[in-house]
Design an enzyme around this catalytic site. Sequence first.
Site, PDB file in Angstrom:
ATOM      1  N   LEU A 239      -0.493   9.428  -4.168  1.00  0.00           N
ATOM      2  CA  LEU A 239      -0.723   8.020  -4.470  1.00  0.00           C
ATOM      3  C   LEU A 239      -1.239   7.259  -3.261  1.00  0.00           C
ATOM      4  CD1 LEU A 239       2.513   7.162  -6.443  1.00  0.00           C
ATOM      5  CD2 LEU A 239       0.216   6.853  -7.339  1.00  0.00           C
ATOM      6  N   HIS A 240      -2.168   6.351  -3.511  1.00  0.00           N
ATOM      7  CA  HIS A 240      -2.476   5.323  -2.530  1.00  0.00           C
ATOM      8  C   HIS A 240      -1.235   4.435  -2.401  1.00  0.00           C
ATOM      9  CE1 HIS A 240      -4.312   1.805  -0.676  1.00  0.00           C
ATOM     10  NE2 HIS A 240      -5.406   2.511  -0.461  1.00  0.00           N
TER      11      HIS A 240
END
Length: 360
Positions: A239-240
């Site tokens: 995930l960012h």
Amino acid sequence: MMSNAATDPRSLMLRPVALADLPALERIAAASEHGISSLPNDSAKLRLRIERSLEAFASMDDASGEETYLFVLEDRACGEVVGTSGIAASAGFHDRFYSYRNEFVVHASAQLGVSRRLHTLHLCHDLTGYTLLTSFYIAPDYSSGLAPQLLSRARLLFILLFAERFNDRIAAESPGLADAAGQSPFWDAVGRRFFAMDYPQAEAVTGGRSKAFIADLMPHSPIYVPLLPEAAQWAIGQLHPVGELPFSILQDEGFDADTYIDIFDGGPTVEASLGLLRTVKHARQLSLQADGVAPGLPDWHLVVTGERASFRAVLAEIAQTAHGLPPGHELLGRLGLSEDAGARLLVSPLQPSALELERV
């Protein structure tokens, strides 16, 4: 902007977007990072997005699957829009909705006594036709507390209320790893090899539209993950940082995050059956005309009401054991209801107790 620490959850309301919200959406689109928001950073395109949403909320025709619904979260204490979230009725309505599916294959040689289990990525359009959760954005000052819960989860009750307009399978894309300039290690190792653009350029080209024309240029044979650069392997399913909050809410709901990833940045794409999600499983209807105060300690609940165009979602403290609500002028006022309207509310607890609540 008011700090979330000072925000009373009762001042928050989720409602359909309006044309008057265009300046707020322009600010949100400009503040969003590369690949994070599906809102285009273009005033004309945002206006078109609002107009299409208004048509979807107001339409009396049978649903086609083309509809997109955009909600805004308003802090009514200061009159500001502090978040957005959306729903696309049918992913890939105009074309196939592509993802990579995680699979594992076993290569073995009995003669050599060697067996290897290898991670592969298969280009697929399994999620085509799923209802897609989109456009999540919450202002940083409101990212703690209950505001993100209302912004994300109330969409599920909207889908439940108007189930005939949606698929009973729900999906959501989450942003994958990318640096400050928007460069994605997964895109650089895979997509860029077959579509000669940087990640931010590819995102701009799609502009929130179907990715099918890009996927058509990618290999349809399996991608063997061990052959990718180490940075790209690490990025798969990661995930960012700005995606961690909405992703955690979806995981808490019961979405599966292990099967699919985004074809652009390798971020996780979650999916689930609507009826198995926590907010939906614990939803129940309450009458505004019930007498007395329900026993038990109150907990925060999502409360939604209204037809599609007048849909409203707020937060209220309600006892878990309640079979009805006292008329409550404050809650009625926030929802624009009157005591003699005979309306019913759909509610779901943010933190369900061990008590199994009545299904709708």
